[in-house]
Design a protein around this motif. Structure first.
Motif, short mmCIF file in Angstrom:
data_model
loop_
_atom_site.label_atom_id
_atom_site.label_comp_id
_atom_site.label_asym_id
_atom_site.label_seq_id
_atom_site.Cartn_x
_atom_site.Cartn_y
_atom_site.Cartn_z
N LYS A 43 0.82 -1.22 0.00
CA LYS A 43 0.00 0.00 0.00
C LYS A 43 0.85 1.27 0.00
O LYS A 43 0.63 2.18 -0.81
CB LYS A 43 -0.94 0.01 1.23
CG LYS A 43 -1.82 -1.22 1.33
CD LYS A 43 -2.72 -1.17 2.56
CE LYS A 43 -2.01 -1.08 3.90
NZ LYS A 43 -1.19 -2.27 4.24
N SER A 44 1.82 1.33 0.92
CA SER A 44 2.67 2.53 0.97
C SER A 44 3.48 2.65 -0.31
O SER A 44 3.65 3.75 -0.85
CB SER A 44 3.62 2.47 2.17
OG SER A 44 2.90 2.51 3.38
N SER A 45 3.97 1.53 -0.81
CA SER A 45 4.76 1.55 -2.05
C SER A 45 3.93 2.12 -3.20
O SER A 45 4.40 2.97 -3.96
CB SER A 45 5.22 0.14 -2.40
OG SER A 45 6.00 -0.40 -1.34
N PHE A 88 1.99 11.30 6.36
CA PHE A 88 2.91 10.16 6.32
C PHE A 88 2.58 9.13 7.37
O PHE A 88 2.06 9.44 8.44
CB PHE A 88 4.35 10.64 6.51
CG PHE A 88 4.79 11.59 5.45
CD1 PHE A 88 5.04 11.14 4.16
CD2 PHE A 88 4.91 12.93 5.71
CE1 PHE A 88 5.43 12.02 3.16
CE2 PHE A 88 5.31 13.82 4.73
CZ PHE A 88 5.56 13.36 3.45
N GLN A 89 2.93 7.85 7.04
CA GLN A 89 2.68 6.77 7.99
C GLN A 89 3.55 6.92 9.23
O GLN A 89 3.13 6.59 10.33
CB GLN A 89 2.94 5.42 7.31
CG GLN A 89 2.60 4.22 8.18
CD GLN A 89 2.66 2.91 7.42
OE1 GLN A 89 3.14 2.83 6.30
NE2 GLN A 89 2.16 1.86 8.06
N TYR A 90 4.78 7.36 9.06
CA TYR A 90 5.68 7.53 10.21
C TYR A 90 6.28 8.93 10.16
O TYR A 90 6.35 9.53 9.11
CB TYR A 90 6.83 6.53 10.14
CG TYR A 90 6.38 5.12 10.01
CD1 TYR A 90 5.77 4.47 11.09
CD2 TYR A 90 6.52 4.44 8.82
CE1 TYR A 90 5.32 3.17 10.96
CE2 TYR A 90 6.08 3.13 8.69
CZ TYR A 90 5.49 2.51 9.76
OH TYR A 90 5.05 1.23 9.63
N ALA A 164 -2.68 10.04 1.87
CA ALA A 164 -2.72 9.87 3.33
C ALA A 164 -2.44 8.41 3.67
O ALA A 164 -3.24 7.53 3.36
CB ALA A 164 -4.07 10.30 3.86
N ASP A 165 -1.31 8.17 4.31
CA ASP A 165 -0.89 6.81 4.64
C ASP A 165 -1.21 6.53 6.11
O ASP A 165 -0.50 7.03 6.99
CB ASP A 165 0.60 6.65 4.36
CG ASP A 165 1.01 5.19 4.23
OD1 ASP A 165 0.20 4.31 4.57
OD2 ASP A 165 2.15 4.95 3.78
N GLU A 166 -2.23 5.77 6.37
CA GLU A 166 -2.67 5.46 7.74
C GLU A 166 -2.79 6.73 8.58
O GLU A 166 -2.16 6.85 9.63
CB GLU A 166 -1.68 4.49 8.42
CG GLU A 166 -1.52 3.16 7.73
CD GLU A 166 -2.63 2.16 8.04
OE1 GLU A 166 -3.62 2.52 8.70
OE2 GLU A 166 -2.51 1.01 7.59
MG LIG Z 1 2.59 1.11 4.78
#
Ligand SMILES: [Mg+2]
Ligand SMILES: Nc1ncnc2c1ncn2[C@@H]1O[C@H](COP(=O)(O)OP(=O)(O)OP(=O)(O)O)[C@@H](O)[C@H]1O
Length: 224
Positions: A43-45, A88-90, A164-166
Motif C-alpha cells: 500500500k505505501s509503495s 505520512f505513515q511515520y 494519506a498513509d494510515e
Molecule cells: Mg505502509
C-alpha cells in the motif's frame, strides 16, 4: 466527474522483489479513494508511486493528464509542494516548530510570507478544533492531536489531492473515526481528493471508492 490522477499498469520493485504489480486506479476531482490490505501488501509503495516519490518500473501515473515520469525534478517538486498534500505513515511533525508553524509549512515552502501563512494555518487548526494548541510544540500534544495537526498540514494549501498513509493509524477507534470525519469533511468542503491507505475497514467505509491490495496486486473492492 473529471479524472485528476490516473495510474495505468504500474509496477514497482525493490531490487528483484516486486512490491506493486500492474496497478490500475483513477481518482476524480474531490473523490475519496480508500486502499486497504494487510501489512506488507504494498500500500505505501503504491502511494509513493502515485505521488511521484518513487519512480515506477513500468506503467504510467498521470496527474491532470501529464505523466509524472515526463516531468523534470523541478516540475515534480513544484507539483508535490503546491498541488499535493501528504500525511505520512511515520515521522510526522517537526519537533522544533510549533503546531502552527508545522501546519503552515506547505505554504511557507510554496513561498508565502510568514504572517499570512500562519493566519491560514490558524484557520485550519481552528476548524479541526486545535486552535488552542497553536503555540505548543509536537512534544507537548497528545498522539491524537498530533495526527490532527498532520491532517491540517496536508490540507492547508488547498491541494488538488492528499496522499494519506494510515492517517489515523496510531489512534483508538473512537479517536480514529473523529479525526477521519474532520479530515474528510474539510477535504470535501474544499474539493480536495484523498487517497487514503488504511488497514481499518471502518475507515475505508467512509470513502467513495474502495480498493484492496494483496501481495502487490490492487483490486477494486469486492473482486479481491
Ligand atoms: Mg505502509
Ligand atoms: N525500501 C524498501 N526496500 C526493500 N523492500 C521494501 C522497501 N519498502 C518496502 N519494502 C517491501 O515491499 C513490500 C511492500 O511494503 P509496503 O511498505 O508498501 O507495505 P504496506 O502495505 O504499506 O505495509 P504496512 O501496512 O505494514 O504499512 C513489503 O514486502 C516490504 O518489506
Amino acid at each position: 466527474m473529471s479524472e485528476i490522477l490516473v495510474a495505468t499498469g504500474v509496477d514497482l520493485s525493490y531490487g528483484n522483489q516486486p512490491a506493486v504489480l500492474d496497478a490500475h486506479l483513477s481518482v476524480s476531482v474531490g473523490e475519496v479513494v480508500a486502499i486497504t490490505g494487510q501489512s506488507g501488501s504494498g500500500k505505501s509503495s503504491l502511494l509513493y508511486c502515485l505521488a511521484g516519490v518513487l519512480p515506477v518500473k513500468r506503467g504510467h501515473v498521470r496527474f491532470e493528464g501529464r505523466a509524472l515520469g515526463d516531468l523534470d525534478d523541478d516540475e515534480i517538486s513544484a507539483l508535490r509542494r503546491e498541488r499535493f498534500g501528504f500525511v505520512f505513515q511515520y515521522g510526522e511533525l517537526l519537533p522544533e516548530l510549533t503546531v502552527e508553524e508545522n501546519t503552515a509549512l506547505p505554504l511557507r515552502l510554496a513561498g508565502q510570507r510568514k504572517g499570512p501563512a500562519l493566519a491560514a494555518a490558524g484557520k485550519v487548526l481552528e476548524r479541526l478544533g486545535l486552535g488552542e494548541l497553536r503555540e505548543r510544540r509536537p512534544g507537548q500534544v497528545s498522539g491524537g492531536q498530533s495526527q490532527r495537526v498532520a491532517v491540517a498540514r496536508s490540507l492547508v494549501h488547498r491541494p488538488a489531492i492528499v496522499f494519506a498513509d494510515e492517517p489515523t493509524g496510531s489512534l483508538d477507534s473512537a479517536n480514529a473515526s473523529a479525526v477521519l470525519k474532520e479530515f474528510l469533511g474539510l477535504a470535501r468542503s474544499q474539493g480536495t481528493a484523498v487517497i487514503l491507505v488504511t488497514h481499518d475497514p471502518a475507515v475505508a467505509a467512509q470513502a467513495d471508492t474502495r480498493y484492496t491490495m494483496a501481495d502487490g496486486v490492487l483490486s477494486p473492492r469486492g473482486t479481491a
